[in-house]
Design a protein around this motif. Structure first.
Motif, short mmCIF file in Angstrom:
data_model
loop_
_atom_site.label_atom_id
_atom_site.label_comp_id
_atom_site.label_asym_id
_atom_site.label_seq_id
_atom_site.Cartn_x
_atom_site.Cartn_y
_atom_site.Cartn_z
N GLU A 97 0.88 -1.23 0.17
CA GLU A 97 0.00 0.01 -0.18
C GLU A 97 1.00 1.26 -0.11
OE1 GLU A 97 -2.77 2.49 3.18
OE2 GLU A 97 -2.15 0.27 3.42
N GLY A 98 2.24 1.20 0.67
CA GLY A 98 2.98 2.34 0.69
C GLY A 98 2.36 3.00 2.00
N LYS A 99 2.04 2.60 2.87
CA LYS A 99 1.50 3.28 4.14
C LYS A 99 2.50 4.27 4.56
CE LYS A 99 -0.75 2.34 8.71
NZ LYS A 99 -1.03 1.27 9.27
N HIS A 100 1.89 5.42 5.10
CA HIS A 100 2.99 6.52 5.32
C HIS A 100 2.95 6.38 6.91
CE1 HIS A 100 3.98 9.14 1.96
NE2 HIS A 100 2.77 8.49 1.69
N THR A 101 4.24 5.96 7.60
CA THR A 101 4.25 5.63 8.77
C THR A 101 5.50 6.42 9.43
OG1 THR A 101 5.75 3.40 8.73
CG2 THR A 101 3.51 3.28 8.55
N VAL A 102 5.57 6.49 10.54
CA VAL A 102 6.84 7.31 11.08
C VAL A 102 8.28 6.21 10.70
CG1 VAL A 102 7.81 7.82 13.36
CG2 VAL A 102 5.53 8.33 13.09
N MET A 103 8.17 5.10 10.83
CA MET A 103 9.37 4.23 10.48
C MET A 103 9.79 4.59 8.99
SD MET A 103 8.87 0.40 12.05
CE MET A 103 7.44 0.21 11.11
N ILE A 104 8.76 4.56 8.18
CA ILE A 104 9.08 4.93 6.91
C ILE A 104 9.61 6.28 6.65
CG2 ILE A 104 8.26 4.98 4.45
CD1 ILE A 104 9.17 2.14 5.34
N ALA A 105 8.99 7.23 7.15
CA ALA A 105 9.49 8.68 7.10
C ALA A 105 10.88 8.88 7.52
CB ALA A 105 8.56 9.57 8.05
N HIS A 106 11.14 8.36 8.92
CA HIS A 106 12.56 8.23 9.51
C HIS A 106 13.25 7.50 8.36
CE1 HIS A 106 15.63 7.14 12.02
NE2 HIS A 106 15.51 8.46 12.85
N ALA A 107 13.07 6.40 8.01
CA ALA A 107 13.90 5.67 7.16
C ALA A 107 14.35 6.25 5.90
CB ALA A 107 13.42 4.32 6.81
N ILE A 155 16.56 -2.25 5.86
CA ILE A 155 16.66 -0.92 5.70
C ILE A 155 15.99 -0.13 7.04
CG2 ILE A 155 16.30 1.30 4.45
CD1 ILE A 155 16.13 -0.77 2.00
N VAL A 156 15.05 -0.34 7.26
CA VAL A 156 14.22 0.15 8.48
C VAL A 156 14.79 -0.18 9.79
CG1 VAL A 156 11.97 0.01 9.78
CG2 VAL A 156 11.91 0.07 7.44
N ALA A 157 15.46 -1.26 9.91
CA ALA A 157 16.15 -1.68 11.21
C ALA A 157 17.69 -0.96 11.01
CB ALA A 157 16.32 -3.26 11.32
N GLY A 158 18.10 -1.07 9.80
CA GLY A 158 19.50 -0.60 9.67
C GLY A 158 19.74 0.92 9.87
N THR A 159 18.75 1.56 9.20
CA THR A 159 18.90 3.25 9.74
C THR A 159 18.33 3.68 11.06
OG1 THR A 159 16.49 3.18 8.93
CG2 THR A 159 18.17 3.71 7.15
N GLY A 160 18.02 2.66 11.57
CA GLY A 160 17.72 2.93 13.13
C GLY A 160 16.35 3.39 13.45
#
Length: 346
Positions: free
Chosen positions: A254-264, A296-301
């Motif tokens: 879906e490409g849901k806009h989440t804080v995790m993805i914005a941060h990543a 990537i989400v984990a690796g970018t913190g």
């Protein structure tokens, strides 16, 4: 009271209100069969009944009940609060049905979504019906008329807020550079208010809560509701579908806009940034590309960042509970529930 005793009391009372709400919902469906003798309409009504009764965590009804008890509502005077809590669950069911359509979700609670079973237009109608029935159940809950009017103000505000939040969620994919702050605004309106703040306040209003307690419910409810959604976003990407009842690919496709993805996105570079651009929100994404996004989400913190945000928000909620003018049993229950809500596995 010893910690294990508190847990037992909370678990027992929480199980009690869930059981009462489930029985009230079942009775409500019995009282509301299809008004026409058409087998296909009756089958659709039965699917809605199964959707409501055969799943769900009942978080909103439970919080509504403890909002009532926190304001001095009696444990032995259950009808108004049980009906109000059940009304919240019907409203929630309608919103979920519509949310699944907008997200093109294939499963919910371990079974096909209603629009997959019936088609989008019938599912839209059933979602509206569930929300309409929520209005009916609240209106006829038998509460003191003055208190019911006050609760209705909170209920109406809740519906406006959640629909506004859902609209913000729909707008996000059409906008570039959505920030963490913008995503948090969507979370606050789409989830936090209607999951925690308003259910607490509706229960409080039905019990005649003073303004100071209603304000404390807001200070408690907003950060805890945000923690709930942040955890939901983590489960949507990293959760076990056997526990969550949903595919862990839906949010990614879906490409849901989440804080995790914005941060990543703000911290990824090179091939990692390219992978996010290519695959996040791509409808043909499979598990291999999804695994890359999770790395990537984990690796970018970003995963750790969101976990710290959850911890911070739970801390704010617990701090409010220490000073809020709330009945002792409700304070203990909400303290225990805060941890469960923020660190659940489903």
């Amino acid at each position: 009271m010893a910690a294990e005793t508190v847990e037992m009391v909370v678990a027992g009372r929480t199980g009690w209100i869930r059981g009462r709400v489930d029985r009230r919902l079942a009775a409500f469906f019995d009282e509301h069969p299809s008004p026409v003798p058409d087998p296909e309409v009756s089958a659709a009504y039965e699917l809605l009944r199964e959707f409501v009764l055969d799943g769900g965590k009942r978080i909103r009804p439970v919080l509504c009940y403890w909002g009532w008890r926190g304001a001095g509502g009696a444990a032995e005077e259950p009808r108004p609060i049980v009906d109000a809590a059940a009304a919240l669950e019907l409203c929630h069911a309608g919103l979920l049905i519509h949310d699944d359509i907008m997200d093109a979700s294939a499963t919910r609670r371990g079974r096909p979504t209603l629009h997959r079973a019936l088609g989008e237009s019938p599912a839209i109608l059933l979602g509206v019906l569930a929300m309409t029935w929520g209005d009916e159940l609240l209106a006829t809950c038998g509460a003191d008329p003055v208190r019911l009017r006050a609760a209705r103000v909170r209920y109406d505000a809740m519906r406006t807020e959640v629909i506004t939040g859902q609209y913000l969620d729909l707008l996000a994919p059409t906008r570039t550079g959505v920030t963490v702050d913008q995503t948090l605004t969507t979370i606050r309106y789409k989830t936090a208010k209607y999951t925690v703040e308003r259910p607490l306040q509706i229960g409080g209003e039905l019990a005649g809560a003073e303004p100071a307690l209603l304000a404390a419910y807001s200070r408690l409810g907003l950060p805890l509701g945000e923690a709930f959604q942040l955890r939901d976003d983590i489960l949507g990407m990293f959760g076990d579908p056997a526990q969550t009842g949903k595919s862990c690919l839906d949010d990614l496709r879906e490409g849901k806009h989440t804080v995790m993805i914005a941060h990543a996105r703000a911290h990824a570079s090179g091939p990692a940034a390219a992978h996010l651009r290519q695959w996040y929100g791509n409808a043909v994404l499979d598990e291999r590309q999804a695994a890359g996004i999770r790395e990537i989400v984990a690796g970018t913190g970003s995963l750790a960042h969101v976990e710290s945000m959850i911890t911070q928000r739970v801390g704010e909620a617990l701090e409010t509970l220490t000073t809020a003018p709330i009945a002792t049993e409700a304070r203990e229950a909400l303290t225990a529930l805060a941890d469960r809500i923020a660190h659940r596995k489903q």
